[in-house]
Design a protein around this motif. Sequence first.
Motif, PDB file in Angstrom:
ATOM      1  N   ARG A   1       0.875  -1.173   0.000  1.00  0.00           N
ATOM      2  CA  ARG A   1       0.000   0.000   0.000  1.00  0.00           C
ATOM      3  C   ARG A   1       0.911   1.221   0.000  1.00  0.00           C
ATOM      4  O   ARG A   1       1.330   1.683   1.044  1.00  0.00           O
ATOM      5  CB  ARG A   1      -0.915  -0.034   1.215  1.00  0.00           C
ATOM      6  N   LEU A   2       1.220   1.734  -1.200  1.00  0.00           N
ATOM      7  CA  LEU A   2       2.225   2.767  -1.364  1.00  0.00           C
ATOM      8  C   LEU A   2       1.595   4.111  -1.701  1.00  0.00           C
ATOM      9  O   LEU A   2       0.730   4.202  -2.565  1.00  0.00           O
ATOM     10  CB  LEU A   2       3.200   2.381  -2.482  1.00  0.00           C
TER      11      LEU A   2
ATOM     12  N   PRO B   1      11.353   4.797   3.897  1.00  0.00           N
ATOM     13  CA  PRO B   1       9.947   5.136   3.777  1.00  0.00           C
ATOM     14  C   PRO B   1       9.242   5.028   5.129  1.00  0.00           C
ATOM     15  O   PRO B   1       9.670   4.293   6.009  1.00  0.00           O
ATOM     16  CB  PRO B   1       9.401   4.117   2.788  1.00  0.00           C
ATOM     17  N   LEU B   2       8.166   5.780   5.264  1.00  0.00           N
ATOM     18  CA  LEU B   2       7.411   5.839   6.509  1.00  0.00           C
ATOM     19  C   LEU B   2       6.251   4.849   6.457  1.00  0.00           C
ATOM     20  O   LEU B   2       5.505   4.824   5.475  1.00  0.00           O
ATOM     21  CB  LEU B   2       6.858   7.258   6.689  1.00  0.00           C
TER      22      LEU B   2
ATOM     23  N   ARG C   1     -14.608   7.488   8.680  1.00  0.00           N
ATOM     24  CA  ARG C   1     -13.328   6.780   8.766  1.00  0.00           C
ATOM     25  C   ARG C   1     -12.355   7.443   7.796  1.00  0.00           C
ATOM     26  O   ARG C   1     -12.775   8.071   6.833  1.00  0.00           O
ATOM     27  CB  ARG C   1     -13.499   5.315   8.382  1.00  0.00           C
ATOM     28  N   PRO C   2     -11.056   7.275   8.021  1.00  0.00           N
ATOM     29  CA  PRO C   2     -10.109   7.864   7.074  1.00  0.00           C
ATOM     30  C   PRO C   2     -10.094   7.094   5.755  1.00  0.00           C
ATOM     31  O   PRO C   2     -10.123   5.865   5.744  1.00  0.00           O
ATOM     32  CB  PRO C   2      -8.762   7.753   7.789  1.00  0.00           C
ATOM     33  N   GLY C   3     -10.063   7.842   4.650  1.00  0.00           N
ATOM     34  CA  GLY C   3      -9.917   7.242   3.323  1.00  0.00           C
ATOM     35  C   GLY C   3      -8.451   7.062   2.978  1.00  0.00           C
ATOM     36  O   GLY C   3      -7.587   7.119   3.849  1.00  0.00           O
ATOM     37  N   ARG C   4      -8.173   6.892   1.690  1.00  0.00           N
ATOM     38  CA  ARG C   4      -6.798   6.677   1.213  1.00  0.00           C
ATOM     39  C   ARG C   4      -5.946   7.895   1.547  1.00  0.00           C
ATOM     40  O   ARG C   4      -6.280   9.017   1.198  1.00  0.00           O
ATOM     41  CB  ARG C   4      -6.798   6.437  -0.283  1.00  0.00           C
ATOM     42  N   PRO C   5      -4.807   7.692   2.206  1.00  0.00           N
ATOM     43  CA  PRO C   5      -3.951   8.826   2.573  1.00  0.00           C
ATOM     44  C   PRO C   5      -3.365   9.539   1.362  1.00  0.00           C
ATOM     45  O   PRO C   5      -3.208   8.958   0.294  1.00  0.00           O
ATOM     46  CB  PRO C   5      -2.827   8.177   3.389  1.00  0.00           C
ATOM     47  N   ARG C   6      -3.050  10.803   1.585  1.00  0.00           N
ATOM     48  CA  ARG C   6      -2.221  11.589   0.678  1.00  0.00           C
ATOM     49  C   ARG C   6      -1.058  12.094   1.511  1.00  0.00           C
ATOM     50  O   ARG C   6      -1.213  12.322   2.713  1.00  0.00           O
ATOM     51  CB  ARG C   6      -2.992  12.778   0.105  1.00  0.00           C
TER      52      ARG C   6
ATOM     53  N   ILE D   1       4.805   5.311   2.903  1.00  0.00           N
ATOM     54  CA  ILE D   1       4.954   6.633   2.306  1.00  0.00           C
ATOM     55  C   ILE D   1       6.387   6.816   1.855  1.00  0.00           C
ATOM     56  O   ILE D   1       7.325   6.649   2.639  1.00  0.00           O
ATOM     57  CB  ILE D   1       4.593   7.773   3.297  1.00  0.00           C
ATOM     58  N   ARG D   2       6.557   7.156   0.599  1.00  0.00           N
ATOM     59  CA  ARG D   2       7.881   7.460   0.044  1.00  0.00           C
ATOM     60  C   ARG D   2       7.880   8.876  -0.492  1.00  0.00           C
ATOM     61  O   ARG D   2       6.841   9.395  -0.873  1.00  0.00           O
ATOM     62  CB  ARG D   2       8.216   6.475  -1.084  1.00  0.00           C
TER      63      ARG D   2
END
Length: 168
Positions: free
Chosen positions: A4-5, A69-70, A104-109, A162-163
């Motif tokens: 999940r990048l 990456p985080l 709920r939180p959706g796909r992060p940015r 997260i990269r």
Amino acid sequence: MSERLIVAEPLTPEAFAPFGTVIDKDAVAPRPMNAGKARRFHDLAQVRVAGEDGHVVIGYVEAEPYGLPLAVSLVERHPLGAQAFLPLNAAPFLVVVCPDADGRPGRPRAFVTAPGQGICYAIGTWHGVLTPFGAPQDFLVVDRGGPGTNLEEFTFETPWSIRIRQPG
């Protein structure tokens, strides 16, 4: 299972608008003060608070850097007040936000700040933790104080990676 990048993008006012305000002195014309010995960059963001007894507070945070990456598994939001982070040096930091998807939180940015930029999360915005990278960093934090529950946390079952996009 596939990774999940999320690839972090540069922080711009337009891209960040659904989540809050970019705090950037380059966005406003300064006005002189103190007999011309200082320049004030006024009204860069509004920290709104809810609740009869809510009030704005200013804090100071000393933050340790994260490795990249985080891996993001925890996000939070504040239903009673906005929250602003102002770096005290010109180093960039990573900002992770999520749109709301039915509570709920959706796909992060993910965004990388430009040197000197800060951010102000809008009330109720899902966001990651304060994330300097490369070196420790200090911040002023402006948010809500007062009674009431102003923190909701959510843990993703599978973390997001997260990269940071490399130039070129």
